[in-house]
Design an enzyme around this catalytic site. Structure first.
Site, short mmCIF file in Angstrom:
data_model
loop_
_atom_site.label_atom_id
_atom_site.label_comp_id
_atom_site.label_asym_id
_atom_site.label_seq_id
_atom_site.Cartn_x
_atom_site.Cartn_y
_atom_site.Cartn_z
N GLY A 78 8.80 -5.31 -11.38
CA GLY A 78 8.53 -4.69 -12.68
C GLY A 78 8.49 -3.07 -12.41
O GLY A 78 8.33 -2.49 -11.48
N CYS A 79 8.64 -2.66 -13.60
CA CYS A 79 8.94 -1.18 -13.69
C CYS A 79 7.53 -0.52 -13.32
O CYS A 79 7.54 0.58 -12.40
CB CYS A 79 9.47 -0.70 -14.89
SG CYS A 79 8.69 -1.34 -16.22
N PHE A 80 6.65 -0.78 -14.05
CA PHE A 80 5.20 -0.29 -13.78
C PHE A 80 4.76 -0.73 -12.36
O PHE A 80 3.94 0.48 -11.48
CB PHE A 80 4.06 -0.93 -14.82
CG PHE A 80 4.14 -0.39 -16.15
CD1 PHE A 80 4.13 0.74 -16.49
CD2 PHE A 80 4.28 -1.27 -17.37
CE1 PHE A 80 4.10 1.47 -17.80
CE2 PHE A 80 4.24 -1.10 -18.46
CZ PHE A 80 4.28 0.63 -18.92
N VAL A 81 5.00 -1.66 -11.96
CA VAL A 81 4.63 -2.26 -10.52
C VAL A 81 5.12 -1.02 -9.63
O VAL A 81 4.55 -0.76 -8.64
CB VAL A 81 5.30 -3.72 -10.34
CG1 VAL A 81 4.63 -4.04 -8.67
CG2 VAL A 81 4.60 -4.43 -11.19
N THR A 82 6.72 -1.00 -9.84
CA THR A 82 7.40 -0.05 -8.64
C THR A 82 6.40 1.34 -8.64
O THR A 82 6.52 1.88 -7.48
CB THR A 82 8.77 0.26 -9.04
OG1 THR A 82 9.42 -1.09 -9.05
CG2 THR A 82 9.57 1.29 -8.13
#
Length: 345
Positions: free
Chosen positions: A150-154
């Site tokens: 996920g983008c936030f996760v990255t």
């Protein structure tokens, strides 16, 4: 060199569009198939007019994937739909990179808790490799199925990994605070993303239950071998793309800013798309690129470590990272198709 043949399953959203934007100039691949179930038999450039004269391929149904000899497919599908495709094609000759959240978690129980839905192909959860190249590069190279992060996760795990890996912070008191552009919500407009609600506005959402929370925890635990608990709160910015993440943590021992910065510089010294900065990251410095900019700092007064990271949510946070994974899986140069400088201004 014979080019690798690529399919993109799902063409109407932002991730499908970004995949095409980045792949059209990739020297090692050719786009053989782009699908859309709702817009079959029209051109890709009819949906995304910026591609007129660049990518005018006619869209097909995903059912036609069997008619093509593909090396790899990207799934730019909603969660719930991706798992059906993977279930039906897991034994196909082509490799799969899924950009949805369907295979990012460790178990069907975790998926049910955070996605509020049953996982119909839990065997895929065991087969999938989490597609963070900085942490799982060797596993990615031999994988058949990749769960693209996920983008936030990255943005969060790249900011946190050096601290967690080196036992420098209390793993039970981590706060992740992220701000994202509207494109992170997808191409379909909602009441939340309507111009009147986004423009001149700023607000948090997904309090205590955002599904990227568990993904952050599991990814960091898988990489570091250490259990952790974090509080994650996303906020919606009135901008079109980009994520700026602020991480706050309590150090476990004596620490200083100079050693922290040296730690980060060493930790990411061989990573082609992580830039460790001495000044504060910003969205425009990474816009349109696959870079993650990171700055680490320490406040003696409050005895807190804080880290800032910035990515383009559609590139390093989605399609760019997917192509980075593709390059590794297909034996190509990891940076191929991604050597774009950020767009500023």
């Amino acid at each position: 060199m014979n080019k690798k043949k690529i399919g993109i399953i799902g063409a109407t959203g932002y991730t499908g569009s970004e995949l095409v934007r980045l792949l059209v100039n990739h020297s090692g691949v050719s786009i053989e198939l782009i699908t859309s179930e709702s817009k079959t038999d029209i051109r890709f450039s009819d949906i995304h007019p910026q591609f007129r004269g660049i990518m005018d391929i006619q869209l097909s149904s995903m059912k036609t994937v069997k008619d093509h000899e593909l090396d790899l497919v990207f799934l730019a599908l909603p969660h719930g739909i991706s798992m059906e495709f993977v279930r039906d094609h897991i034994n196909s000759n082509f490799k799969i990179i899924d950009l949805s959240g369907d295979f990012r978690l460790s178990s069907k129980e975790a998926y049910a808790e955070w996605y509020k839905a049953e996982h119909i192909f839990p065997e895929g959860l065991k087969k999938a490799v989490f597609g963070s190249p900085e942490f799982f590069r060797e596993k990615i190279k031999t994988a058949h199925l990749i769960a693209n992060p996920g983008c936030f996760v990255t943005s969060a795990i790249l900011a946190l990994a050096p601290l967690v890996k080196n036992n420098l912070i209390d793993n039970k008191s981590i706060i992740v605070d992220s701000k994202t552009g509207v494109s992170g919500a997808g191409v379909k407009a909602t009441d939340v993303t309507h111009f009147d609600n986004v423009n001149d506005n700023f607000k948090p959402y997904g309090l205590k239950k955002h599904r990227h929370t568990i993904e952050m925890q599991e990814a960091l635990t898988a990489y570091t071998g250490k259990e952790l608990t974090l509080l994650f709160t996303p906020h919606l910015l009135p901008v079109d793309r980009g994520i700026l993440t602020s991480v706050y943590a309590q150090p476990t021992g004596k620490i200083d800013e100079k050693s922290l910065r040296q730690l980060y510089a060493n930790f990411y010294s061989k990573e082609p798309f992580v830039r460790v900065l001495d000044d504060i990251p910003s969205l425009k410095r990474v816009r349109g690129s696959n870079y993650c900019d990171i700055m680490v700092n320490y406040d003696e007064r409050t005895n807190r470590v804080f880290v800032f990271s910035a990515i383009d949510n559609l590139v390093k946070g989605a399609s760019g990272q997917a192509i980075q994974n593709m390059n590794l899986m297909l034996g190509l140069d990891e940076s191929d198709g991604l050597r774009y400088a950020p767009l500023a201004p």
